[in-house]
Write a protein that holds these residues in place. Structure first.
Motif, PDB file in Angstrom:
ATOM      1  N   ASN A  51       0.674  -1.085   0.338  1.00  0.00           N
ATOM      2  CA  ASN A  51      -0.383   0.117  -0.124  1.00  0.00           C
ATOM      3  C   ASN A  51       0.776   1.113   0.368  1.00  0.00           C
ATOM      4  O   ASN A  51       1.873   1.276   0.195  1.00  0.00           O
TER       5      ASN A  51
ATOM      6  N   ALA B  35      -1.070  -0.013  -4.148  1.00  0.00           N
ATOM      7  CA  ALA B  35      -2.031   0.211  -4.441  1.00  0.00           C
ATOM      8  C   ALA B  35      -2.268   1.387  -3.422  1.00  0.00           C
ATOM      9  O   ALA B  35      -1.757   1.441  -2.148  1.00  0.00           O
TER      10      ALA B  35
ATOM     11  N   LYS C 142      -6.444  -1.371  -4.225  1.00  0.00           N
ATOM     12  CA  LYS C 142      -6.960  -1.299  -5.824  1.00  0.00           C
ATOM     13  C   LYS C 142      -5.790  -1.056  -5.842  1.00  0.00           C
ATOM     14  O   LYS C 142      -4.680   0.274  -5.923  1.00  0.00           O
TER      15      LYS C 142
END
Length: 86
Positions: free
Chosen positions: A6, A30, A34
């Motif tokens: 992340n 991400a 996502k």
């Protein structure tokens, strides 16, 4: 092995993620799970290959028969019934 980090982890461990990308690993950053971006090594000018110089290099040296894509009945029969079946 692919690495997904992340944004916060990527900021904290950027050097490690860069090393992993340089080693050939697929590294993705991400946000909220996502995928947003991928880290990939940049090729130097020496590593890049200019393929445009190869286009047409064999012009006049390669010949393809006009019937190269015509089906052969014997080969078609083998595919239809299978090679391992009597």
């Amino acid at each position: 092995m692919a690495a997904i980090a992340n944004i916060h982890d990527a900021k904290t461990n950027l050097s490690k993620l860069i090393e992993r990308a340089l080693a050939g690993e697929d590294v993705t950053i991400a946000r909220a799970g996502k995928p947003l971006v991928r880290l990939v090594p940049v090729q130097s000018e020496q590593e890049r290959v200019d393929h445009s110089q190869w286009l047409g290099a064999l012009k006049g040296q390669v010949w393809v028969a006009p019937d190269f894509d015509e089906a052969d009945a014997e080969v078609e029969a083998m595919f239809e019934k299978g090679l391992d079946k009597p």
